[in-house]
Design an enzyme around this catalytic site. Structure first.
Site, mmCIF file in Angstrom:
data_model
loop_
_atom_site.group_PDB
_atom_site.id
_atom_site.type_symbol
_atom_site.label_atom_id
_atom_site.label_comp_id
_atom_site.label_asym_id
_atom_site.label_seq_id
_atom_site.Cartn_x
_atom_site.Cartn_y
_atom_site.Cartn_z
ATOM 1 N N ASP A 56 23.294 0.396 16.529
ATOM 2 C CA ASP A 56 24.037 -0.186 16.461
ATOM 3 C C ASP A 56 24.246 -0.151 14.900
ATOM 4 O OD1 ASP A 56 25.037 -0.660 19.065
ATOM 5 O OD2 ASP A 56 23.842 -1.474 19.277
ATOM 6 N N ASP A 110 28.390 3.881 23.669
ATOM 7 C CA ASP A 110 28.627 3.644 23.015
ATOM 8 C C ASP A 110 28.082 3.986 21.650
ATOM 9 O OD1 ASP A 110 28.070 2.040 25.646
ATOM 10 O OD2 ASP A 110 27.842 -0.247 24.154
#
Ligand code: GLY
Length: 385
Positions: free
Chosen positions: A101, A162
């Protein structure tokens, strides 16, 4: 479709941002609201209340940079710059960065201010972050490990849909440095997701595992979706926005084609009000919750896809769908519908299987809602991703 005033929707959103500037300033709201209200990020694992940890903190400065672009009010810029300092410190001290992330974090907190203001400290921090992300690249497989420590046997060789949104940081780093390593790894990662994470019926797994020694694909599972074989709604939205962004930087036509397959499935499973339930297996009458954040991401993805497609029925379908979803978000899901709320967007689901953030606002939902409004009002908007 009822007509909504997008300028008014932005005004309402900015009123909330202004109140949040006082509440949160250079600290961070939690991932999701509690009863529609964000508390400060909670103290845990040695972090103090409001500290910069976790994967979602950059959405708050991302919102501030969008607000700056929408208004040119220097107060947003000044606060965004304070967040740059927090993110410089985070990467220099390697605070909670054992995750893919890093792309979400540093694209919004540092690449955005660098693009908008030429902030050199932000540029350096984003380059450092890209270098750190490269430590998660598994060369035998050609993917970035998403979750966990690289030596954790339970999480070795996992990646998630993601992750596609984290790749733009790497294309940017190659562009800035002239070093092709970053972009080559990002392109190979995206190709692996195209080949393994997207299923034949155009749905996506949430997570997928590989043998990191041999590169053998081991299979997919879900984490936040309803079942391994169902289609987690937000994952599907990450897929078509993410594949499109990877097309943007590589011009690999197969990425844009894959984005279209994923988007078509998503659009074929919209409920009557156009805002998806948290897993696409659910429809009207299921009694399940919506994920407005998936809808907001989808609007941005559809708008981005339309930039790259030729005039024609398909492009028109995506533009009409983006408008219909955004209209529904404004008229039924925007934060102003609950005057006690400090969220820009209500009714999302973070993780239903774990009962986290169910039917609440969430930071990424707020960010992508404001990005979607910005895209709709400023068609020449230059994206941060
Ligand atoms: N990237 C984590 C999520 O979408 O919940």
């Amino acid at each position: 479709m009822i007509a909504v005033d997008l300028r008014l929707a932005v005004q309402c959103a900015l009123q909330t941002v202004d109140a949040n500037r006082i509440t949160f300033a250079d600290r961070y709201p939690d991932n999701t609201t509690v009863d529609n209200v964000y508390p400060l990020r909670r103290a845990q694992n040695g972090f103090a209340t409001g500290d910069n940890y976790g994967w979602t903190t950059s959405f708050w400065p991302g919102i501030l940079w969008l607000a700056y672009e929408l208004t040119r009010d220097d107060a947003y810029r000044a606060l965004g710059e304070k967040h740059v300092a927090n993110f410089v410190s985070r990467v220099e001290n390697k605070i909670d960065l054992d995750t893919h992330d890093i792309g979400f974090l540093y694209t919004l907190a540092c690449v955005a201010p660098w693009r908008l203001t030429g902030n050199e400290a932000a540029r350096q921090a984003a380059l450092q972050a890209a270098e750190h992300l490269m430590t998660r690249y598994l060369p035998a497989v050609g993917v970035f490990q998403a979750w966990g420590m690289l030596d954790d046997p339970r999480l070795r060789g996992n990646t998630i849909i993601d992750s596609l949104m984290n790749m733009p940081l790497l294309y940017w780093a190659s562009d800035q440095t002239g070093d092709p390593r970053f972009a080559e790894a990002a392109k190979r990662h995206t190709a692996q997701l195209r080949d393994h994470v997207v299923r034949e019926d155009n749905t996506t797994y949430h997570t997928y595992y590989w043998d990191i020694e041999t590169g053998e694909p081991l299979g997919g599972k879900t984490a936040q979706g309803h079942a391994d074989g169902s289609c987690w709604a937000r994952g599907q939205a990450w897929a078509f926005y993410g594949f499109t962004l990877n097309y943007r930087y590589t011009k690999d036509e197969t990425f844009l084609q894959t984005a279209q397959r994923c988007a078509d499935y998503f659009l074929d499973h919209l409920p009557e009000d156009h805002v998806v339930y948290w897993d696409l297996i659910f429809g009207d009458g299921s009694g399940e919750e919506r994920d407005s954040s998936a809808a907001a991401i989808a609007v941005c993805g559809l708008q981005e896809m339309a930039r790259w497609l030729p005039e024609g029925a398909r492009r028109q379908r995506y533009l009409c769908a983006a408008e219909a979803i955004l209209t529904s978000l404004v008229s039924g899901y925007a934060g102003y519908h609950d005057p006690t709320s400090n969220a820009l967007l209500l009714h999302s689901v973070y993780d239903k299987p774990k009962s986290i953030g169910v039917d609440e606002g969430c930071l990424w939902g707020d960010y992508f809602y404001l990005e979607a409004l910005t895209r709709a009002l400023k068609p020449d908007w230059q994206l941060y991703w």
